[in-house]
Scaffold this motif. Structure first.
Motif, PDB file in Angstrom:
ATOM      1  N   ILE A 274       0.848  -1.192   0.000  1.00 22.63           N
ATOM      2  CA  ILE A 274       0.000   0.000   0.000  1.00 22.63           C
ATOM      3  C   ILE A 274       0.886   1.244   0.000  1.00 22.63           C
ATOM      4  O   ILE A 274       1.834   1.353   0.780  1.00 22.63           O
ATOM      5  CB  ILE A 274      -0.941   0.010   1.227  1.00 22.63           C
ATOM      6  CG1 ILE A 274      -1.968  -1.114   1.101  1.00 22.63           C
ATOM      7  CG2 ILE A 274      -1.632   1.351   1.394  1.00 22.63           C
ATOM      8  CD1 ILE A 274      -2.897  -1.246   2.289  1.00 22.63           C
ATOM      9  N   GLN A 275       0.592   2.187  -0.879  1.00 20.25           N
ATOM     10  CA  GLN A 275       1.325   3.455  -0.939  1.00 20.25           C
ATOM     11  C   GLN A 275       0.904   4.334   0.234  1.00 20.25           C
ATOM     12  O   GLN A 275      -0.284   4.376   0.584  1.00 20.25           O
ATOM     13  CB  GLN A 275       1.030   4.181  -2.254  1.00 20.25           C
ATOM     14  CG  GLN A 275       1.448   3.405  -3.500  1.00 20.25           C
ATOM     15  CD  GLN A 275       2.951   3.187  -3.567  1.00 20.25           C
ATOM     16  OE1 GLN A 275       3.735   4.122  -3.407  1.00 20.25           O
ATOM     17  NE2 GLN A 275       3.363   1.943  -3.793  1.00 20.25           N
ATOM     18  N   TRP A 276       1.866   5.028   0.829  1.00 19.07           N
ATOM     19  CA  TRP A 276       1.519   5.876   1.964  1.00 19.07           C
ATOM     20  C   TRP A 276       2.320   7.165   1.953  1.00 19.07           C
ATOM     21  O   TRP A 276       3.405   7.258   1.382  1.00 19.07           O
ATOM     22  CB  TRP A 276       1.756   5.131   3.281  1.00 19.07           C
ATOM     23  CG  TRP A 276       3.189   4.812   3.564  1.00 19.07           C
ATOM     24  CD1 TRP A 276       3.902   3.751   3.070  1.00 19.07           C
ATOM     25  CD2 TRP A 276       4.090   5.554   4.383  1.00 19.07           C
ATOM     26  NE1 TRP A 276       5.194   3.790   3.533  1.00 19.07           N
ATOM     27  CE2 TRP A 276       5.339   4.885   4.348  1.00 19.07           C
ATOM     28  CE3 TRP A 276       3.956   6.714   5.156  1.00 19.07           C
ATOM     29  CZ2 TRP A 276       6.445   5.345   5.054  1.00 19.07           C
ATOM     30  CZ3 TRP A 276       5.065   7.168   5.857  1.00 19.07           C
ATOM     31  CH2 TRP A 276       6.291   6.482   5.806  1.00 19.07           C
ATOM     32  N   ASP A 277       1.757   8.178   2.587  1.00 18.97           N
ATOM     33  CA  ASP A 277       2.446   9.457   2.712  1.00 18.97           C
ATOM     34  C   ASP A 277       1.898  10.174   3.933  1.00 18.97           C
ATOM     35  O   ASP A 277       0.726  10.013   4.295  1.00 18.97           O
ATOM     36  CB  ASP A 277       2.237  10.314   1.460  1.00 18.97           C
ATOM     37  CG  ASP A 277       3.215  11.489   1.395  1.00 18.97           C
ATOM     38  OD1 ASP A 277       4.189  11.505   2.179  1.00 18.97           O
ATOM     39  OD2 ASP A 277       2.997  12.389   0.566  1.00 18.97           O
ATOM     40  N   ILE A 278       2.753  10.967   4.570  1.00 19.56           N
ATOM     41  CA  ILE A 278       2.349  11.748   5.735  1.00 19.56           C
ATOM     42  C   ILE A 278       1.898  13.128   5.275  1.00 19.56           C
ATOM     43  O   ILE A 278       2.590  13.777   4.501  1.00 19.56           O
ATOM     44  CB  ILE A 278       3.507  11.880   6.747  1.00 19.56           C
ATOM     45  CG1 ILE A 278       3.900  10.501   7.285  1.00 19.56           C
ATOM     46  CG2 ILE A 278       3.116  12.801   7.896  1.00 19.56           C
ATOM     47  CD1 ILE A 278       5.184  10.497   8.083  1.00 19.56           C
ATOM     48  N   LYS A 279       0.732  13.546   5.739  1.00 17.26           N
ATOM     49  CA  LYS A 279       0.189  14.852   5.388  1.00 17.26           C
ATOM     50  C   LYS A 279       0.069  15.698   6.660  1.00 17.26           C
ATOM     51  O   LYS A 279      -0.531  15.260   7.642  1.00 17.26           O
ATOM     52  CB  LYS A 279      -1.196  14.715   4.746  1.00 17.26           C
ATOM     53  CG  LYS A 279      -1.229  13.812   3.519  1.00 17.26           C
ATOM     54  CD  LYS A 279      -0.557  14.460   2.332  1.00 17.26           C
ATOM     55  CE  LYS A 279      -0.682  13.603   1.074  1.00 17.26           C
ATOM     56  NZ  LYS A 279      -0.011  14.203  -0.083  1.00 17.26           N
ATOM     57  N   LEU A 280       0.629  16.878   6.615  1.00 21.48           N
ATOM     58  CA  LEU A 280       0.532  17.798   7.748  1.00 21.48           C
ATOM     59  C   LEU A 280      -0.478  18.882   7.411  1.00 21.48           C
ATOM     60  O   LEU A 280      -0.401  19.499   6.347  1.00 21.48           O
ATOM     61  CB  LEU A 280       1.896  18.429   8.040  1.00 21.48           C
ATOM     62  CG  LEU A 280       1.946  19.441   9.191  1.00 21.48           C
ATOM     63  CD1 LEU A 280       1.597  18.767  10.510  1.00 21.48           C
ATOM     64  CD2 LEU A 280       3.327  20.083   9.281  1.00 21.48           C
ATOM     65  N   MET A 281      -1.423  19.097   8.296  1.00 22.10           N
ATOM     66  CA  MET A 281      -2.445  20.110   8.072  1.00 22.10           C
ATOM     67  C   MET A 281      -1.905  21.473   8.501  1.00 22.10           C
ATOM     68  O   MET A 281      -2.114  21.919   9.615  1.00 22.10           O
ATOM     69  CB  MET A 281      -3.708  19.748   8.852  1.00 22.10           C
ATOM     70  CG  MET A 281      -4.320  18.440   8.434  1.00 22.10           C
ATOM     71  SD  MET A 281      -5.802  18.068   9.387  1.00 22.10           S
ATOM     72  CE  MET A 281      -6.202  16.451   8.723  1.00 22.10           C
ATOM     73  N   ARG A 282      -1.193  22.112   7.605  1.00 23.03           N
ATOM     74  CA  ARG A 282      -0.513  23.358   7.950  1.00 23.03           C
ATOM     75  C   ARG A 282      -1.491  24.496   8.243  1.00 23.03           C
ATOM     76  O   ARG A 282      -1.201  25.384   9.028  1.00 23.03           O
ATOM     77  CB  ARG A 282       0.419  23.775   6.803  1.00 23.03           C
ATOM     78  CG  ARG A 282       1.489  22.736   6.494  1.00 23.03           C
ATOM     79  CD  ARG A 282       2.365  23.168   5.339  1.00 23.03           C
ATOM     80  NE  ARG A 282       3.218  22.073   4.904  1.00 23.03           N
ATOM     81  CZ  ARG A 282       4.347  21.722   5.511  1.00 23.03           C
ATOM     82  NH1 ARG A 282       4.741  22.372   6.565  1.00 23.03           N
ATOM     83  NH2 ARG A 282       5.073  20.720   5.044  1.00 23.03           N
ATOM     84  N   LYS A 283      -2.647  24.480   7.588  1.00 29.25           N
ATOM     85  CA  LYS A 283      -3.586  25.588   7.761  1.00 29.25           C
ATOM     86  C   LYS A 283      -4.075  25.717   9.196  1.00 29.25           C
ATOM     87  O   LYS A 283      -4.489  26.782   9.619  1.00 29.25           O
ATOM     88  CB  LYS A 283      -4.790  25.407   6.827  1.00 29.25           C
ATOM     89  CG  LYS A 283      -4.444  25.602   5.356  1.00 29.25           C
ATOM     90  CD  LYS A 283      -5.671  25.475   4.501  1.00 29.25           C
ATOM     91  CE  LYS A 283      -5.313  25.657   3.022  1.00 29.25           C
ATOM     92  NZ  LYS A 283      -6.494  25.477   2.156  1.00 29.25           N
ATOM     93  N   VAL A 284      -4.058  24.592   9.910  1.00 33.19           N
ATOM     94  CA  VAL A 284      -4.565  24.620  11.283  1.00 33.19           C
ATOM     95  C   VAL A 284      -3.449  24.847  12.297  1.00 33.19           C
ATOM     96  O   VAL A 284      -3.683  24.968  13.472  1.00 33.19           O
ATOM     97  CB  VAL A 284      -5.334  23.310  11.592  1.00 33.19           C
ATOM     98  CG1 VAL A 284      -4.362  22.180  11.890  1.00 33.19           C
ATOM     99  CG2 VAL A 284      -6.314  23.500  12.736  1.00 33.19           C
ATOM    100  N   ALA A 285      -2.207  24.944  11.816  1.00 31.28           N
ATOM    101  CA  ALA A 285      -1.067  25.057  12.723  1.00 31.28           C
ATOM    102  C   ALA A 285      -1.160  26.286  13.616  1.00 31.28           C
ATOM    103  O   ALA A 285      -0.701  26.269  14.755  1.00 31.28           O
ATOM    104  CB  ALA A 285       0.240  25.095  11.933  1.00 31.28           C
ATOM    105  N   GLY A 286      -1.748  27.358  13.101  1.00 33.38           N
ATOM    106  CA  GLY A 286      -1.867  28.560  13.915  1.00 33.38           C
ATOM    107  C   GLY A 286      -3.001  28.492  14.912  1.00 33.38           C
ATOM    108  O   GLY A 286      -3.084  29.312  15.823  1.00 33.38           O
ATOM    109  N   ILE A 287      -3.902  27.495  14.729  1.00 28.92           N
ATOM    110  CA  ILE A 287      -5.069  27.381  15.617  1.00 28.92           C
ATOM    111  C   ILE A 287      -4.805  26.344  16.707  1.00 28.92           C
ATOM    112  O   ILE A 287      -4.975  26.607  17.887  1.00 28.92           O
ATOM    113  CB  ILE A 287      -6.321  26.990  14.795  1.00 28.92           C
ATOM    114  CG1 ILE A 287      -6.509  27.960  13.623  1.00 28.92           C
ATOM    115  CG2 ILE A 287      -7.555  26.990  15.677  1.00 28.92           C
ATOM    116  CD1 ILE A 287      -7.588  27.526  12.647  1.00 28.92           C
ATOM    117  N   LEU A 288      -4.384  25.162  16.288  1.00 32.52           N
ATOM    118  CA  LEU A 288      -4.000  24.124  17.242  1.00 32.52           C
ATOM    119  C   LEU A 288      -2.480  24.059  17.264  1.00 32.52           C
ATOM    120  O   LEU A 288      -1.845  24.137  16.229  1.00 32.52           O
ATOM    121  CB  LEU A 288      -4.562  22.759  16.819  1.00 32.52           C
ATOM    122  CG  LEU A 288      -6.076  22.612  16.786  1.00 32.52           C
ATOM    123  CD1 LEU A 288      -6.440  21.225  16.261  1.00 32.52           C
ATOM    124  CD2 LEU A 288      -6.669  22.822  18.155  1.00 32.52           C
ATOM    125  N   SER A 289      -1.914  23.888  18.417  1.00 35.60           N
ATOM    126  CA  SER A 289      -0.464  23.920  18.562  1.00 35.60           C
ATOM    127  C   SER A 289       0.216  22.910  17.656  1.00 35.60           C
ATOM    128  O   SER A 289       0.075  21.721  17.851  1.00 35.60           O
ATOM    129  CB  SER A 289      -0.108  23.591  20.006  1.00 35.60           C
ATOM    130  OG  SER A 289       0.574  24.643  20.589  1.00 35.60           O
TER     131      SER A 289
END
Length: 232
Positions: A123-138
């Motif tokens: 199975i192909q996999w990749d890590i995704k970081l939700m950058r847009k929420v970085a300023g809202i949640l630590s």
């Protein structure tokens, strides 16, 4: 007279039983048995026991690429994965969380980084970081995108609930209670100012994930506190 609490009775009640379910098998609701014949990827530290010849390798830089390594450094230990290679029986668990097995068939699935337990190595996999929420949640939140065909094991605190998302009815979730969602959905983060005022500025419930389109989202009756939030 039968001895109710004898060691023999305990062994009989708790010993492993081969259910003939294939590669991934739920030994109990909270313990995954893998009938290993080649290699799988699993959450680092999830091994509780094994029989046979099994070797464990943490993901190397060259295998996963600099991009994934960089993202993993940003997201903390929640997405640390290991290869389990060999032949035997491997038992995995994660803090007593309930385990669900899903079979992908040319599908894609997003799983919260803390809720991935194991998946087949093809199975192909990749890590995704939700950058847009970085300023809202630590530090933001992170998840793993899984794509292709094969078995996946995910975890949840207590019983998971799956909500259908339709064009006419979006679904809003608490990020800390969101376990997984279908690959065709892209969550949007919205802030409820009135809820923030009511609950307090530090509450995660003032931030919601909004899912629109056609698909599904899996939630758990528990709000997980992530490492990056604890350290923020």
């Amino acid at each position: 007279m039968e001895r109710k609490y004898s060691i023999e009775q305990f062994i009989e009640n708790t010993q492993e039983r081969d259910k003939g379910q294939g590669l991934f098998e739920l030994e109990t609701e909270r313990l995954l048995e893998i009938n290993l014949e080649d290699a799988i990827l699993a959450k680092a530290g999830a091994m509780v026991a094994y029989k046979g010849h099994v070797k464990f390798e943490r993901q190397g830089v060259l295998e996963q690429g600099i991009g994934k390594l960089f993202k993993k450094a940003l997201t903390g230990e929640g997405t640390s994965l290991m290869y389990a290679r060999g032949h035997g029986k491997l038992y995995l668990a994660d803090q007593g969380k309930k385990i669900s097995i899903l079979e992908l068939s040319q599908d894609s699935l997003y799983v919260n980084g803390n809720d991935i337990l194991a998946f087949e190595s093809n199975i192909q996999w990749d890590i995704k970081l939700m950058r847009k929420v970085a300023g809202i949640l630590s530090g933001g939140l992170f998840h793993v995108k899984l794509e292709g065909s094969g078995l996946v094991a995910i975890t949840s605190h207590y019983e998971p609930l799956t909500l259908k998302v339709t064009q006419n009815e979006p679904v809003f979730t608490d990020p800390n209670a969101t376990v997984a969602w279908s690959g065709n959905l892209t969550p949007e983060f919205v802030t409820d100012i009135s809820l923030k005022t009511f609950i307090g500025r530090s509450s995660g419930e003032s931030v919601q994930m909004k899912f629109q389109g056609d698909g599904f989202v899996v939630v758990q009756p528990f709000e997980e506190v992530y490492m990056n939030q604890q350290n923020g």
